[in-house]
Design a protein around this motif. Structure first.
Motif, PDB file in Angstrom:
ATOM      1  N   ILE A 128       0.815  -1.212   0.000  1.00 60.14           N
ATOM      2  CA  ILE A 128       0.000   0.000   0.000  1.00 60.14           C
ATOM      3  C   ILE A 128       0.850   1.265   0.000  1.00 60.14           C
ATOM      4  O   ILE A 128       0.498   2.272  -0.629  1.00 60.14           O
ATOM      5  CB  ILE A 128      -1.004  -0.020   1.176  1.00 60.14           C
ATOM      6  CG1 ILE A 128      -2.138   0.968   0.916  1.00 60.14           C
ATOM      7  CG2 ILE A 128      -0.301   0.233   2.514  1.00 60.14           C
ATOM      8  CD1 ILE A 128      -3.357   0.725   1.775  1.00 60.14           C
ATOM      9  N   ASP A 129       2.014   1.235   0.655  1.00 58.19           N
ATOM     10  CA  ASP A 129       2.890   2.398   0.678  1.00 58.19           C
ATOM     11  C   ASP A 129       3.511   2.677  -0.688  1.00 58.19           C
ATOM     12  O   ASP A 129       3.972   3.804  -0.939  1.00 58.19           O
ATOM     13  CB  ASP A 129       4.003   2.212   1.716  1.00 58.19           C
ATOM     14  CG  ASP A 129       3.485   2.293   3.142  1.00 58.19           C
ATOM     15  OD1 ASP A 129       2.346   2.782   3.330  1.00 58.19           O
ATOM     16  OD2 ASP A 129       4.203   1.867   4.068  1.00 58.19           O
ATOM     17  N   LYS A 130       3.520   1.677  -1.556  1.00 57.49           N
ATOM     18  CA  LYS A 130       4.044   1.855  -2.911  1.00 57.49           C
ATOM     19  C   LYS A 130       2.978   2.349  -3.876  1.00 57.49           C
ATOM     20  O   LYS A 130       3.262   2.592  -5.054  1.00 57.49           O
ATOM     21  CB  LYS A 130       4.631   0.533  -3.436  1.00 57.49           C
ATOM     22  CG  LYS A 130       5.808   0.004  -2.640  1.00 57.49           C
ATOM     23  CD  LYS A 130       6.331  -1.283  -3.246  1.00 57.49           C
ATOM     24  CE  LYS A 130       7.493  -1.859  -2.444  1.00 57.49           C
ATOM     25  NZ  LYS A 130       8.680  -0.969  -2.484  1.00 57.49           N
ATOM     26  N   GLY A 131       1.736   2.479  -3.388  1.00 57.27           N
ATOM     27  CA  GLY A 131       0.654   2.928  -4.259  1.00 57.27           C
ATOM     28  C   GLY A 131       0.137   1.847  -5.183  1.00 57.27           C
ATOM     29  O   GLY A 131      -0.519   2.144  -6.187  1.00 57.27           O
ATOM     30  N   ILE A 132       0.434   0.587  -4.854  1.00 53.84           N
ATOM     31  CA  ILE A 132      -0.027  -0.552  -5.663  1.00 53.84           C
ATOM     32  C   ILE A 132      -1.199  -1.198  -4.944  1.00 53.84           C
ATOM     33  O   ILE A 132      -1.081  -1.615  -3.794  1.00 53.84           O
ATOM     34  CB  ILE A 132       1.100  -1.576  -5.859  1.00 53.84           C
ATOM     35  CG1 ILE A 132       2.278  -0.926  -6.586  1.00 53.84           C
ATOM     36  CG2 ILE A 132       0.590  -2.803  -6.628  1.00 53.84           C
ATOM     37  CD1 ILE A 132       3.536  -1.783  -6.619  1.00 53.84           C
ATOM     38  N   ARG A 133      -2.322  -1.267  -5.607  1.00 56.00           N
ATOM     39  CA  ARG A 133      -3.516  -1.864  -5.010  1.00 56.00           C
ATOM     40  C   ARG A 133      -3.587  -3.343  -5.346  1.00 56.00           C
ATOM     41  O   ARG A 133      -3.287  -3.756  -6.471  1.00 56.00           O
ATOM     42  CB  ARG A 133      -4.784  -1.150  -5.506  1.00 56.00           C
ATOM     43  CG  ARG A 133      -4.864   0.299  -5.056  1.00 56.00           C
ATOM     44  CD  ARG A 133      -6.130   0.996  -5.533  1.00 56.00           C
ATOM     45  NE  ARG A 133      -6.218   1.009  -6.990  1.00 56.00           N
ATOM     46  CZ  ARG A 133      -6.993   0.226  -7.712  1.00 56.00           C
ATOM     47  NH1 ARG A 133      -7.771  -0.683  -7.124  1.00 56.00           N
ATOM     48  NH2 ARG A 133      -7.016   0.320  -9.026  1.00 56.00           N
ATOM     49  N   VAL A 134      -3.994  -4.144  -4.370  1.00 49.51           N
ATOM     50  CA  VAL A 134      -4.101  -5.599  -4.535  1.00 49.51           C
ATOM     51  C   VAL A 134      -5.496  -6.035  -4.107  1.00 49.51           C
ATOM     52  O   VAL A 134      -5.896  -5.813  -2.962  1.00 49.51           O
ATOM     53  CB  VAL A 134      -3.049  -6.337  -3.688  1.00 49.51           C
ATOM     54  CG1 VAL A 134      -3.102  -7.841  -3.967  1.00 49.51           C
ATOM     55  CG2 VAL A 134      -1.651  -5.783  -3.936  1.00 49.51           C
ATOM     56  N   ASN A 135      -6.236  -6.626  -5.014  1.00 51.97           N
ATOM     57  CA  ASN A 135      -7.586  -7.101  -4.729  1.00 51.97           C
ATOM     58  C   ASN A 135      -7.802  -8.463  -5.375  1.00 51.97           C
ATOM     59  O   ASN A 135      -6.919  -8.978  -6.067  1.00 51.97           O
ATOM     60  CB  ASN A 135      -8.624  -6.100  -5.249  1.00 51.97           C
ATOM     61  CG  ASN A 135      -8.596  -4.783  -4.490  1.00 51.97           C
ATOM     62  OD1 ASN A 135      -9.007  -4.711  -3.338  1.00 51.97           O
ATOM     63  ND2 ASN A 135      -8.109  -3.728  -5.132  1.00 51.97           N
ATOM     64  N   GLY A 136      -8.961  -9.046  -5.148  1.00 52.16           N
ATOM     65  CA  GLY A 136      -9.258 -10.358  -5.710  1.00 52.16           C
ATOM     66  C   GLY A 136     -10.686 -10.466  -6.182  1.00 52.16           C
ATOM     67  O   GLY A 136     -11.546  -9.625  -5.864  1.00 52.16           O
ATOM     68  N   VAL A 137     -10.936 -11.511  -6.948  1.00 50.84           N
ATOM     69  CA  VAL A 137     -12.280 -11.843  -7.432  1.00 50.84           C
ATOM     70  C   VAL A 137     -12.524 -13.305  -7.095  1.00 50.84           C
ATOM     71  O   VAL A 137     -11.665 -14.159  -7.340  1.00 50.84           O
ATOM     72  CB  VAL A 137     -12.414 -11.610  -8.945  1.00 50.84           C
ATOM     73  CG1 VAL A 137     -13.830 -11.961  -9.412  1.00 50.84           C
ATOM     74  CG2 VAL A 137     -12.069 -10.176  -9.305  1.00 50.84           C
ATOM     75  N   ALA A 138     -13.684 -13.593  -6.518  1.00 49.25           N
ATOM     76  CA  ALA A 138     -14.033 -14.958  -6.100  1.00 49.25           C
ATOM     77  C   ALA A 138     -15.261 -15.429  -6.878  1.00 49.25           C
ATOM     78  O   ALA A 138     -16.383 -15.388  -6.368  1.00 49.25           O
ATOM     79  CB  ALA A 138     -14.298 -15.005  -4.599  1.00 49.25           C
ATOM     80  N   PRO A 139     -15.084 -15.890  -8.107  1.00 52.01           N
ATOM     81  CA  PRO A 139     -16.233 -16.327  -8.895  1.00 52.01           C
ATOM     82  C   PRO A 139     -16.925 -17.545  -8.290  1.00 52.01           C
ATOM     83  O   PRO A 139     -16.309 -18.367  -7.605  1.00 52.01           O
ATOM     84  CB  PRO A 139     -15.623 -16.678 -10.262  1.00 52.01           C
ATOM     85  CG  PRO A 139     -14.300 -15.986 -10.284  1.00 52.01           C
ATOM     86  CD  PRO A 139     -13.833 -15.988  -8.861  1.00 52.01           C
ATOM     87  N   GLY A 140     -18.205 -17.658  -8.577  1.00 50.02           N
ATOM     88  CA  GLY A 140     -18.957 -18.867  -8.282  1.00 50.02           C
ATOM     89  C   GLY A 140     -18.829 -19.823  -9.458  1.00 50.02           C
ATOM     90  O   GLY A 140     -17.806 -19.847 -10.146  1.00 50.02           O
ATOM     91  N   PRO A 141     -19.865 -20.621  -9.736  1.00 48.04           N
ATOM     92  CA  PRO A 141     -19.794 -21.581 -10.847  1.00 48.04           C
ATOM     93  C   PRO A 141     -19.878 -20.874 -12.200  1.00 48.04           C
ATOM     94  O   PRO A 141     -20.917 -20.315 -12.565  1.00 48.04           O
ATOM     95  CB  PRO A 141     -21.022 -22.470 -10.620  1.00 48.04           C
ATOM     96  CG  PRO A 141     -21.983 -21.593  -9.875  1.00 48.04           C
ATOM     97  CD  PRO A 141     -21.145 -20.700  -9.012  1.00 48.04           C
ATOM     98  N   ILE A 142     -18.779 -20.851 -12.911  1.00 45.54           N
ATOM     99  CA  ILE A 142     -18.694 -20.175 -14.203  1.00 45.54           C
ATOM    100  C   ILE A 142     -18.430 -21.213 -15.288  1.00 45.54           C
ATOM    101  O   ILE A 142     -17.683 -22.173 -15.074  1.00 45.54           O
ATOM    102  CB  ILE A 142     -17.584 -19.101 -14.206  1.00 45.54           C
ATOM    103  CG1 ILE A 142     -17.726 -18.172 -12.991  1.00 45.54           C
ATOM    104  CG2 ILE A 142     -17.609 -18.300 -15.501  1.00 45.54           C
ATOM    105  CD1 ILE A 142     -19.026 -17.400 -12.917  1.00 45.54           C
TER     106      ILE A 142
END
Length: 288
Positions: A212-226
């Motif tokens: 976060i201090d580097k200004g890089i955002r980290v997130n995720g996606v948790a799909p269901g049955p695709i």
């Protein structure tokens, strides 16, 4: 008519090779939405997408291209699918490079990032999406070889790719990791797969704090049955036919219904969001 037949969502089918071929699926997954019009949200950005040849990865590549990003897709050996995705990206007027190899190998992950930098001169978005799964009736059936293989592809590779990409990611960059509804619900016949997906949630949250201090955002996606190639490549014909029927919406989702979550997390629309997981899962309520 059996209960599985009554819940059929698509014709029974089976593929013998993981992670599966989109070209062999019936019906073909929906990777685009003609009503989705890009707004230059990723203008002149470069994204590296693992598993970008098919399924969710293909849809993400197409939607990113609509938002004016150039794309590097990493895949195992599904060359026909990869070329199709490359064509789809280029139809949007963007460049695409395809990179084949095993992301369970750290050296290859470094090579993939280096190739992306060589081709485009920058890297702004890393999408850790590729995964494999091998259903087993019992934990006793999960060999040490399967356990290590699943972990190498699903979670070790995310570490490898982030390590390789980090020197090139500047403030404003985004990392998006694909986890799964199984991380929250569990899955009795996908013990090792679900465990890796839980690890990805913890990795996403921890990495977001580390960067976060580097200004890089980290997130995720948790799909269901695709509806992706991984389904007929993992399960028998009857289970594949009913894939998605147990979701609250009583159907499998399409990759095109998942891709906008990645666009949101990659763009400035989510500038105040990090360490979070989005849940395109057909209405399944989870603690996320």
């Amino acid at each position: 008519m059996t209960q599985a037949q009554s819940k059929a969502q698509q014709p029974p089918q089976k593929q013998e090779h993981q992670p599966g071929s989109e070209a062999q699926m019936t019906p073909q997954p929906v990777y685009d939405n003609e009503n989705y019009h890009g707004a230059n949200k990723l203008l002149n950005k470069v994204a590296l997408i693992t598993g970008g040849d098919s399924g969710i990865g293909r849809a993400v590549a197409v939607f990113f291209a609509k938002e004016k990003a150039d794309i590097a897709i990493v895949y195992l050996d599904e060359h026909e699918d990869a070329q199709k995705t490359k064509q789809l990206v280029e139809q949007q007027g963007r460049r695409c490079v395809t990179i084949a190899g095993d992301i369970g190998d750290e050296a290859f992950c470094k090579q993939a990032v280096e190739r992306t930098i060589q081709e485009f001169g920058q890297l702004n978005i890393l999408v850790n999406n590729a995964a494999e799964q091998h259903p087993q009736e019992s934990i006793a059936d999960i060999t040490s070889e399967q356990l290590e293989r699943t972990f190498r592809t699903n979670i070790f590779a995310q570490f490898y790719l982030v390590k390789a990409a980090l020197p090139h990611l500047k403030s404003g960059s985004a990392i998006i990791n694909t986890t799964s509804v199984t991380a929250y619900k569990g899955s009795p016949k996908l013990l090792d797969y679900a465990t890796t997906k839980g690890a990805i949630v913890a990795f996403t949250r921890s990495l977001s704090q580390a960067l976060i201090d580097k200004g890089i955002r980290v997130n995720g996606v948790a799909p269901g049955p695709i509806w992706t190639p991984l389904i007929p490549a993992s399960f028998g014909p009857e289970k594949t036919a009913s894939h998605g029927s147990n979701a609250p919406m009583e159907r499998a989702g399409q990759p095109a219904e998942v891709a906008p979550s990645y666009v949101f997390l990659a763009s400035e629309d989510s500038s105040y969001i990090s360490g979070q997981i989005l849940h395109p899962n057909g209405g399944e309520v989870v603690n996320g």
